[in-house]
Scaffold this motif. Structure first.
Motif, PDB file in Angstrom:
ATOM      1  N   ASP A 109       0.828  -1.209   0.000  1.00  0.00           N
ATOM      2  CA  ASP A 109       0.000   0.000   0.000  1.00  0.00           C
ATOM      3  C   ASP A 109       0.864   1.261   0.000  1.00  0.00           C
ATOM      4  N   ALA A 110       1.945   1.237   0.753  1.00  0.00           N
ATOM      5  CA  ALA A 110       2.851   2.387   0.783  1.00  0.00           C
ATOM      6  C   ALA A 110       3.464   2.612  -0.592  1.00  0.00           C
ATOM      7  N   GLN A 111       3.905   1.545  -1.222  1.00  0.00           N
ATOM      8  CA  GLN A 111       4.510   1.658  -2.554  1.00  0.00           C
ATOM      9  C   GLN A 111       3.479   2.114  -3.589  1.00  0.00           C
ATOM     10  N   ALA A 112       2.252   1.624  -3.459  1.00  0.00           N
ATOM     11  CA  ALA A 112       1.182   2.048  -4.378  1.00  0.00           C
ATOM     12  C   ALA A 112       0.883   3.535  -4.210  1.00  0.00           C
ATOM     13  N   GLY A 113       0.891   3.998  -2.963  1.00  0.00           N
ATOM     14  CA  GLY A 113       0.665   5.423  -2.705  1.00  0.00           C
ATOM     15  C   GLY A 113       1.754   6.288  -3.318  1.00  0.00           C
ATOM     16  N   LEU A 114       2.994   5.848  -3.202  1.00  0.00           N
ATOM     17  CA  LEU A 114       4.102   6.589  -3.810  1.00  0.00           C
ATOM     18  C   LEU A 114       3.959   6.630  -5.330  1.00  0.00           C
ATOM     19  N   LYS A 115       3.536   5.527  -5.903  1.00  0.00           N
ATOM     20  CA  LYS A 115       3.346   5.466  -7.362  1.00  0.00           C
ATOM     21  C   LYS A 115       2.255   6.436  -7.794  1.00  0.00           C
ATOM     22  N   ILE A 116       1.184   6.513  -7.039  1.00  0.00           N
ATOM     23  CA  ILE A 116       0.094   7.445  -7.359  1.00  0.00           C
ATOM     24  C   ILE A 116       0.604   8.882  -7.327  1.00  0.00           C
ATOM     25  N   LEU A 117       1.358   9.229  -6.303  1.00  0.00           N
ATOM     26  CA  LEU A 117       1.895  10.588  -6.214  1.00  0.00           C
ATOM     27  C   LEU A 117       2.858  10.877  -7.361  1.00  0.00           C
ATOM     28  N   GLU A 118       3.664   9.918  -7.714  1.00  0.00           N
ATOM     29  CA  GLU A 118       4.604  10.077  -8.828  1.00  0.00           C
ATOM     30  C   GLU A 118       3.847  10.280 -10.142  1.00  0.00           C
TER      31      GLU A 118
END
Length: 86
Positions: free
Chosen positions: A49-58
């Protein structure tokens, strides 16, 4: 619609596009700051979930850049059309 009304409408559209760009750049700046903070917060996390959130922000930052370029192109084309109209 006469030519002066067409010109006025194009100018108003360009002004609205410039305002939209200004707002979008501000939002993009805030999103980039949020991304930086998120990266610092989860720097060593392997949580999906943390990695997915970072991807969304990117991805959001990339979309902001693309949209700003589209707005710039629209303004440029509107200015060129106005110049053609005289």
């Amino acid at each position: 619609m006469n030519i002066d009304e067409v010109k006025r409408t194009i100018r108003e559209g360009s002004l609205a596009a410039k305002e939209a760009k200004k707002i979008l750049v501000e939002v993009g700046t805030e999103a980039a700051e949020a991304e930086q903070l998120a990266r610092l917060t989860v720097h060593d996390s392997e949580d999906d979930d943390a990695q997915a959130g970072l991807k969304i922000l990117e991805d959001f930052g990339r979309e902001v850049d693309l949209t700003v370029r589209r707005i710039d192109a629209a303004i440029e084309h509107a200015d060129a059309y106005l110049a053609t109209l005289g």
